[in-house]
Design a protein around this motif. Structure first.
Motif, PDB file in Angstrom:
ATOM      1  N   ASP A 200       0.833  -1.204   0.000  1.00 26.26           N
ATOM      2  CA  ASP A 200       0.000   0.000   0.000  1.00 26.26           C
ATOM      3  C   ASP A 200       0.867   1.255   0.000  1.00 26.26           C
ATOM      4  OD1 ASP A 200      -2.206  -1.609   0.031  1.00 26.26           O
ATOM      5  OD2 ASP A 200      -3.195  -0.620   1.716  1.00 26.26           O
ATOM      6  N   MET A 201       1.988   1.213   0.743  1.00 27.61           N
ATOM      7  CA  MET A 201       2.862   2.401   0.784  1.00 27.61           C
ATOM      8  C   MET A 201       3.460   2.673  -0.594  1.00 27.61           C
ATOM      9  SD  MET A 201       3.777   4.783   2.823  1.00 27.61           S
ATOM     10  CE  MET A 201       4.101   6.146   1.730  1.00 27.61           C
ATOM     11  N   LEU A 202       3.777   1.598  -1.297  1.00 28.76           N
ATOM     12  CA  LEU A 202       4.339   1.752  -2.639  1.00 28.76           C
ATOM     13  C   LEU A 202       3.343   2.474  -3.553  1.00 28.76           C
ATOM     14  CD1 LEU A 202       6.957   0.925  -3.975  1.00 28.76           C
ATOM     15  CD2 LEU A 202       5.872  -1.198  -4.678  1.00 28.76           C
ATOM     16  N   GLU A 203       2.072   2.083  -3.451  1.00 27.67           N
ATOM     17  CA  GLU A 203       1.046   2.724  -4.299  1.00 27.67           C
ATOM     18  C   GLU A 203       0.865   4.185  -3.894  1.00 27.67           C
ATOM     19  OE1 GLU A 203      -0.564   1.718  -6.964  1.00 27.67           O
ATOM     20  OE2 GLU A 203      -0.205  -0.432  -6.967  1.00 27.67           O
ATOM     21  N   LEU A 204       0.832   4.451  -2.569  1.00 28.31           N
ATOM     22  CA  LEU A 204       0.679   5.847  -2.125  1.00 28.31           C
ATOM     23  C   LEU A 204       1.850   6.684  -2.636  1.00 28.31           C
ATOM     24  CD1 LEU A 204      -0.540   5.713   1.620  1.00 28.31           C
ATOM     25  CD2 LEU A 204      -1.825   6.544  -0.357  1.00 28.31           C
ATOM     26  N   ALA A 205       3.059   6.137  -2.461  1.00 25.45           N
ATOM     27  CA  ALA A 205       4.253   6.891  -2.849  1.00 25.45           C
ATOM     28  C   ALA A 205       4.271   7.133  -4.360  1.00 25.45           C
ATOM     29  CB  ALA A 205       5.512   6.142  -2.407  1.00 25.45           C
ATOM     30  N   SER A 206       3.915   6.113  -5.135  1.00 21.27           N
ATOM     31  CA  SER A 206       3.975   6.358  -6.584  1.00 21.27           C
ATOM     32  C   SER A 206       2.788   7.181  -7.064  1.00 21.27           C
ATOM     33  CB  SER A 206       4.159   5.074  -7.405  1.00 21.27           C
ATOM     34  OG  SER A 206       3.424   4.048  -6.864  1.00 21.27           O
ATOM     35  N   SER A 207       1.811   7.394  -6.189  1.00 17.86           N
ATOM     36  CA  SER A 207       0.676   8.247  -6.574  1.00 17.86           C
ATOM     37  C   SER A 207       0.845   9.675  -6.075  1.00 17.86           C
ATOM     38  CB  SER A 207      -0.624   7.660  -6.021  1.00 17.86           C
ATOM     39  OG  SER A 207      -0.769   6.325  -6.399  1.00 17.86           O
ATOM     40  N   VAL A 211       5.937  11.835   1.165  1.00 21.01           N
ATOM     41  CA  VAL A 211       6.548  11.582   2.472  1.00 21.01           C
ATOM     42  C   VAL A 211       7.585  10.462   2.375  1.00 21.01           C
ATOM     43  CG1 VAL A 211       4.624  10.081   3.198  1.00 21.01           C
ATOM     44  CG2 VAL A 211       6.021  11.231   4.923  1.00 21.01           C
ATOM     45  N   LEU A 212       7.394   9.532   1.457  1.00 21.28           N
ATOM     46  CA  LEU A 212       8.431   8.530   1.139  1.00 21.28           C
ATOM     47  C   LEU A 212       8.524   8.427  -0.376  1.00 21.28           C
ATOM     48  CD1 LEU A 212       7.887   5.382   3.413  1.00 21.28           C
ATOM     49  CD2 LEU A 212       9.703   7.085   3.596  1.00 21.28           C
ATOM     50  N   LEU A 213       9.723   8.268  -0.848  1.00 20.05           N
ATOM     51  CA  LEU A 213       9.908   8.126  -2.293  1.00 20.05           C
ATOM     52  C   LEU A 213       9.619   6.674  -2.697  1.00 20.05           C
ATOM     53  CD1 LEU A 213      10.998   9.987  -4.571  1.00 20.05           C
ATOM     54  CD2 LEU A 213      13.121   8.712  -4.365  1.00 20.05           C
ATOM     55  N   HIS A 214       8.938   6.475  -3.843  1.00 20.69           N
ATOM     56  CA  HIS A 214       8.539   5.102  -4.183  1.00 20.69           C
ATOM     57  C   HIS A 214       9.742   4.180  -4.374  1.00 20.69           C
ATOM     58  CE1 HIS A 214       9.242   5.240  -8.605  1.00 20.69           C
ATOM     59  NE2 HIS A 214       9.228   6.514  -8.347  1.00 20.69           N
ATOM     60  N   ARG A 215      10.854   4.708  -4.916  1.00 21.81           N
ATOM     61  CA  ARG A 215      12.019   3.835  -5.105  1.00 21.81           C
ATOM     62  C   ARG A 215      12.554   3.326  -3.776  1.00 21.81           C
ATOM     63  NH1 ARG A 215      16.307   6.051  -9.565  1.00 21.81           N
ATOM     64  NH2 ARG A 215      14.990   5.692 -11.376  1.00 21.81           N
ATOM     65  N   CYS A 216      12.443   4.163  -2.768  1.00 23.44           N
ATOM     66  CA  CYS A 216      12.919   3.770  -1.436  1.00 23.44           C
ATOM     67  C   CYS A 216      12.048   2.648  -0.879  1.00 23.44           C
ATOM     68  CB  CYS A 216      12.971   5.009  -0.543  1.00 23.44           C
ATOM     69  SG  CYS A 216      12.200   4.873   1.052  1.00 23.44           S
ATOM     70  N   VAL A 217      10.744   2.737  -1.121  1.00 24.18           N
ATOM     71  CA  VAL A 217       9.837   1.692  -0.620  1.00 24.18           C
ATOM     72  C   VAL A 217      10.082   0.388  -1.383  1.00 24.18           C
ATOM     73  CG1 VAL A 217       7.441   1.097  -0.105  1.00 24.18           C
ATOM     74  CG2 VAL A 217       8.135   3.500  -0.121  1.00 24.18           C
ATOM     75  N   GLU A 218      10.296   0.504  -2.681  1.00 23.72           N
ATOM     76  CA  GLU A 218      10.608  -0.668  -3.508  1.00 23.72           C
ATOM     77  C   GLU A 218      11.842  -1.385  -2.964  1.00 23.72           C
ATOM     78  OE1 GLU A 218       9.441   0.654  -7.992  1.00 23.72           O
ATOM     79  OE2 GLU A 218      11.552   0.710  -7.481  1.00 23.72           O
ATOM     80  N   TYR A 219      12.851  -0.600  -2.683  1.00 25.60           N
ATOM     81  CA  TYR A 219      14.127  -1.118  -2.188  1.00 25.60           C
ATOM     82  C   TYR A 219      13.934  -1.795  -0.830  1.00 25.60           C
ATOM     83  CZ  TYR A 219      19.229  -0.844  -2.721  1.00 25.60           C
ATOM     84  OH  TYR A 219      20.551  -1.124  -2.938  1.00 25.60           O
ATOM     85  N   ALA A 220      13.167  -1.139   0.031  1.00 30.64           N
ATOM     86  CA  ALA A 220      12.937  -1.681   1.380  1.00 30.64           C
ATOM     87  C   ALA A 220      12.172  -2.991   1.301  1.00 30.64           C
ATOM     88  CB  ALA A 220      12.172  -0.664   2.222  1.00 30.64           C
ATOM     89  N   ARG A 221      11.231  -3.061   0.377  1.00 33.84           N
ATOM     90  CA  ARG A 221      10.465  -4.299   0.237  1.00 33.84           C
ATOM     91  C   ARG A 221      11.374  -5.415  -0.273  1.00 33.84           C
ATOM     92  NH1 ARG A 221       4.740  -5.010  -2.847  1.00 33.84           N
ATOM     93  NH2 ARG A 221       5.854  -4.398  -4.716  1.00 33.84           N
TER      94      ARG A 221
END
Ligand code: ADP
Ligand code: ASP
Ligand code: MG
Length: 423
Positions: A200-207, A211-221
């Motif tokens: 869900d955070m990835l979708e929020l970030a890429s939308s 507050v968080l960059l989507h690439r960072c969430v991708e990496y963390a996942r």
């Protein structure tokens, strides 16, 4: 006590007072027995100011020099932060991205991290230092040039270092108390989320929830690094982003995680494209060859009598000029009628894993927009997201209407924004 990576965004280190406040917080983590690696952004709106400055000397600055310029912002804050920590009686050493072993590809302005070799950081930690790393930058593997990771890229630096150093957590300190159900600058009744899944955070970030960059969430996942997003101003517990809820707290996955909005995109319409196989392929091949990422695409049903169709797509405003230039070159080949460029659009997205199993979410979303008098221009969906494009001047009202309609409004504290200009 293990190793923690803490990242402080620009608004947390906007001035000397901010740097001293952050230094105290870092020293506290060290005193609690942690090994501490800090990733720091440029002070306040420094990056924007450097970009404006570059624009004043050259309309299209060369990528290599542009990156060299932008990385200066983070170098200033890393050195000042190390000084402030030393002033509190603790050892700290600052490192550029290159010195910290952040290796990237060579795409200037939006390089991707391809390896992290933090030997010097390990040594600094083993010698009892707090290591301070300049965010948002690296060095290219082939040419050894300085690169930047794209706007907001310090978040990615932090998670990449956390993964390479096997940190127990990556803490992202910012100017709000965590991830909220909408941007607190727009929805004062937004609610803080205690835990949110990577998905869900990835979708929020890429939308557009920056507050968080989507690439960072991708990496963390990918490396399963839990992220704790929190305020550097309040010290309150923030939002955990991970695969599973942290600790023994039982947190249910919400049906709807939140509403995101994005005003950084523009819409291009290619008017009067001959409706025959291969034309869309030609258009989007040219866009791709120019390294432009596109988002939504719509092709109208061709009017049978004319045999022509219109193709619209959205892309970052910053790529608008490049895309129009590339498409103009295709005009003789394709024979389309004209190009329309519209940068007064906004994208609003509703995100939540529960959407999959709750029919009616889409209808509720469209009803909320219609009740607010907001017209929908484009629609796109994924399994856990619905996005629409509307007029930019309607975006705030639309976000608030959708937030209320899905019962996300908080009935207690209003969301606090501690700093930053929202730029
Ligand atoms: P930093 O300088 O710390 O990197 P950013 O400006 O990049 O901070 O990100 C923090 C901002 O993100 C907040 O001030 C807020 O306006 C914005 N934001 C957008 N969507 C959300 C959201 N869903 N939850 C929290 N903040 C959000
Ligand atoms: N300073 C950079 C920017 O403003 C990187 C970051 O803050 O994450 O985009
Ligand atoms: Mg940021």
């Amino acid at each position: 006590m293990g190793l923690v990576v803490q990242k402080y965004g620009g608004s947390s280190v906007a001035d000397a007072e901010g740097i001293k406040r952050v230094a105290k917080r870092i020293v506290d983590a060290k005193k609690n027995g942690h090994q501490v690696v800090v990733v720091v952004s440029a002070m306040g709106d420094t990056t924007d100011e450097l970009i404006d400055l570059a624009g004043q000397v050259s309309p299209i600055p060369a990528g290599r020099e542009f990156d060299m310029l932008l990385t200066a912002g983070e170098r200033i804050s890393m050195a000042l932060l190390a000084m402030a920590i030393k002033n509190l009686g603790h050892n700290a050493q600052s490192f550029t991205g290159s010195q910290a072993g952040v290796i990237t590809d060579s795409v200037h302005n939006k390089a991707r991290i391809i390896d992290v070799t933090p030997g010097r950081i390990r040594t600094a930690l083993d010698e009892g230092n707090i290591a301070i790393v300049a965010g948002f930058q690296g060095v290219s593997q082939d040419k050894k040039d300085i690169t930047t990771l794209g706007r907001g890229g310090s978040d990615t630096t932090a998670v990449a270092l956390a993964a390479a150093l096997n940190a127990e957590v990556c803490e992202i300190y910012t100017d709000v108390d965590g991830v909220f159900t909408a941007d607190p600058r727009v929805v004062t009744k937004a609610r803080k989320i205690d835990w949110i899944s990577f998905g869900d955070m990835l979708e929020l970030a890429s939308s557009g929830s920056k507050v968080l960059l989507h690439r960072c969430v991708e990496y963390a996942r990918r490396y399963n690094i839990p992220i704790h997003v929190r305020s550097s101003f309040s010290g309150l517990p923030g939002t955990w982003v991970s695969n599973e809820p942290q600790g023994d707290r039982k947190v249910e996955q919400a049906i709807i995680s939140g509403v995101a909005h994005d005003t950084s995109e523009a819409k291009i319409t290619v008017v009067g494209v001959p409706d025959k196989p291969g034309e869309a392929a030609t258009i989007f091949r040219s866009i791709a060859d120019n390294e432009i990422n596109i988002d939504m695409i719509v092709q109208n049903v061709s009017a049978a009598s004319t045999g022509l169709t219109d193709i619209s797509f959205t892309l970052p405003k910053t790529e608008g000029r490049k895309a129009i230039d590339a498409l103009e070159k295709l005009k003789p080949k394709i024979g389309f009628h004209s190009l329309r460029y519209d940068d007064q659009i906004a994208k609003i997205s509703l995100v939540g894993a529960g959407m999959k199993t709750n029919p009616g979410v889409t209808a509720g979303f469209f009803e909320a927009l219609s009740d607010a008098g907001v017209n929908i221009e484009l629609i796109s969906t994924s399994e856990i997201r619905i996005s629409v494009v509307t007029r930019a001047d309607e975006v705030n009202e639309a976000v608030r209407a959708v937030h209320t309609a899905f019962g996300l409004d908080s009935d207690s504290d209003e969301a606090v924004v501690y700093g930053g200009t929202g730029r």
